[in-house]
Design a protein around this motif. Structure first.
Motif, PDB file in Angstrom:
ATOM      1  N   LYS A   1       0.844  -1.189   0.000  1.00 55.09           N
ATOM      2  CA  LYS A   1       0.000   0.000   0.000  1.00 55.09           C
ATOM      3  C   LYS A   1       0.882   1.242   0.000  1.00 55.09           C
TER       4      LYS A   1
ATOM      5  N   THR B   1       4.004  -2.183 -10.093  1.00 56.31           N
ATOM      6  CA  THR B   1       2.645  -2.621  -9.782  1.00 56.31           C
ATOM      7  C   THR B   1       2.559  -3.096  -8.346  1.00 56.31           C
TER       8      THR B   1
ATOM      9  N   ASN C   1      -3.067  -3.973  -7.011  1.00 55.05           N
ATOM     10  CA  ASN C   1      -4.301  -3.206  -7.130  1.00 55.05           C
ATOM     11  C   ASN C   1      -4.060  -1.776  -7.617  1.00 55.05           C
ATOM     12  N   TYR C   2      -2.803  -1.317  -7.571  1.00 53.28           N
ATOM     13  CA  TYR C   2      -2.434   0.007  -8.076  1.00 53.28           C
ATOM     14  C   TYR C   2      -1.192  -0.108  -8.953  1.00 53.28           C
ATOM     15  N   TRP C   3      -1.109   0.742  -9.954  1.00 52.66           N
ATOM     16  CA  TRP C   3       0.070   0.801 -10.813  1.00 52.66           C
ATOM     17  C   TRP C   3       0.648   2.212 -10.755  1.00 52.66           C
TER      18      TRP C   3
ATOM     19  N   MET D   1      -0.644   7.155  -8.557  1.00 52.81           N
ATOM     20  CA  MET D   1      -1.116   5.778  -8.531  1.00 52.81           C
ATOM     21  C   MET D   1      -2.399   5.683  -9.344  1.00 52.81           C
ATOM     22  N   ILE D   2      -2.510   4.632 -10.156  1.00 55.05           N
ATOM     23  CA  ILE D   2      -3.724   4.403 -10.920  1.00 55.05           C
ATOM     24  C   ILE D   2      -4.314   3.065 -10.502  1.00 55.05           C
ATOM     25  N   SER D   3      -5.577   3.059 -10.187  1.00 52.66           N
ATOM     26  CA  SER D   3      -6.247   1.847  -9.741  1.00 52.66           C
ATOM     27  C   SER D   3      -6.681   1.021 -10.942  1.00 52.66           C
TER      28      SER D   3
END
Length: 470
Positions: free
Chosen positions: A148, A180, A183-185, A204-206
């Motif tokens: 996280k 990665t 769940n986020y990249w 961060m992109i979900s």
């Protein structure tokens, strides 16, 4: 038949995994301080710039490249299965990479995925190196357990992660890195600006309900292979990238640093070029192993205790081997270097300690021209441990190179080794060297064990005289 780009916008989404789902990382490591001097100046980013539009720029580039590319019905059904929720537990290793391969196949391109790619003359690994038609396309790093990340001002994780990303890219001379967390990249772009190379990074992109992460990854790969530029990021030095932090925790090897050490018995080592400006040289301070009673060669005593790693010889299961020389000397030696960059590397460090103990035993019992190269001690510090040995003239390529006299000499050498209670553990031609005095010796004792009775000698005898008259 549908348009490939429109299909990806609608369907290129993956299940949103829980932090404990997904396959484990294949073993990325931190950057060794010996790798940092290998960065070419034009690939060494000094600043990180946040670009909130970076993902959208990649998506726009993808749309421009794909244009009106048509997707056949069979390919559409195959791609739909790639984005199926059934692959959630092998989300990244199977779903994303196979979907990438299928999309590139539709563009008459072939994707090759290589795992655990090690930088040239280095130790750090990246999970996946993606090559398209023999062209480097991008890198993918997969932290384990859905780490996280929160972009809190002043949080140490963010600059450390970006520094690592910039070094990964610079060492491999590549432009794109996708970090990665399942769940986020996060997308990283090494921009080769004429005046100041810098790292552009996305927020961060979900992946929850969004096809943007996959389209950005495909867009980055196609932008490189098709040589289509992505809309540039404006340079703004809002974050310095510091590749060396003298106050950083020394990591897993620090538990060996106990007891009193004299400053004058230390050593400094670098893999920087002697022709490089002194301000850009990276030196690591090392101290002797606590049981190191061996003396450095005379050429090190008469000048500064500085060791230059000048030529990368090769790597093995324990560490990397370098040709080296001391400051002001033309005499060459061998340094076996172990980088202790993460907890998994502590086993290599222990093996180097065990190997040094073997050399201590040999130095105390053998004549100096027998069994193994002369050892000049072992040192460690700041995530690095090294063993310094005499330089040999070369290693055997096969048993057939030996004449009868050399076979007998080698057999007696192994017999003497066993007589003092040590088995080599890996008696292969690559571990038999010729000394500068034209004798044979044994090298690489990383697999050695104390053993007074074993079958190694009998097995070795069969190898030496196989198809040879006894």
């Amino acid at each position: 038949m549908s348009n490939l780009h429109n299909f990806l916008v609608e369907h290129a989404m993956f299940p949103f995994p829980q932090p404990t789902e997904g396959g484990p990382s294949t073993g990325t490591t931190d950057i060794s301080l010996f790798e940092v001097p290998k960065l070419d100046r034009e690939w060494k980013a000094k600043y990180a710039v946040r670009d909130n539009m970076l993902v959208q720029k990649l998506c726009n580039t993808l749309q421009n490249i794909l244009g009106d590319t048509i997707l056949s019905a069979d390919a559409e059904n195959q791609l739909l299965s790639r984005f199926s929720p059934r692959i959630d537990r092998i989300l990244l290793s199977t779903g994303v990479l196979k979907a990438l391969g299928d999309c590139l196949w539709e563009c008459d391109m072939k994707l090759v995925v290589k795992t655990e790619q090690v930088a040239d003359r280095g130790s750090s690994r990246i999970d996946y190196n993606l090559k398209v038609d023999d062209e480097d396309g991008g890198l993918v790093e997969l932290p384990w357990n859905g780490i996280k990340l929160t972009w809190t001002c002043g949080q140490s994780l963010v600059p450390r992660m970006l520094t690592k990303a910039a070094l990964y890219l610079g060492l491999r001379q590549m432009e794109w890195l996708f970090i990665t967390c399942h769940n986020y990249w996060i997308v990283c772009h090494l921009v080769k600006n004429d005046h100041h190379p810098f790292l552009a990074y996305s927020p961060m992109i979900s992946i929850n309900g969004s096809s943007a992460p996959f389209r950005a990854l495909l867009g980055a790969i196609l932008s490189v292979t098709k040589k289509v530029p992505v809309e540039p990021t404006k340079f703004d030095p809002n974050m310095d990238l510091d590749t060396i932090d003298e106050g950083e925790d020394q990591g897993p090897c620090s538990h060996h640093h106990t007891g009193q050490r004299k400053a004058e018995s230390g050593l400094m080592v670098t893999s920087s070029s002697q022709n490089s400006p002194e301000s850009s040289q990276v030196w690591i301070h090392l101290y002797p192993f606590l049981n190191n009673m061996l003396a450095l060669p005379q050429c090190a005593k008469s000048g500064n205790r500085r060791l230059w790693l000048t030529h990368f010889v090769g790597s093995g299961s324990t560490g990397n081997v370098w040709q080296c020389h001391f400051d002001g000397s033309i005499d060459f030696f061998i340094a076996k270097v172990v980088d202790v960059l993460c907890l998994a590397d502590t086993d290599k460090q222990q093996r180097l300690h065990d190997e040094f103990n073997i050399y201590l035993t040999l130095e105390s019992r053998q004549p100096h021209d027998c069994i193994a190269p002369h050892c000049y001690g072992a040192f460690e510090g700041n995530g690095v441990a090294i063993l310094i040995l005499d330089l040999c003239d070369g290693i055997l390529n096969g048993w057939g190179e030996l004449n009868d006299s050399e076979r007998l000499q080698l057999y007696k050498m192994v017999w003497d080794l066993h007589r003092i209670g040590i088995s080599h553990g890996d008696l292969e031609p690559r571990n038999i060297a010729r000394t500068r005095e034209h004798r044979l010796c044994l090298i690489d004792f990383s697999e050695s064990k104390g053993s007074k009775i074993c079958s190694e000698l009998q097995t070795f005898q069969k190898f030496l005289w196989k198809q040879q008259p006894l």
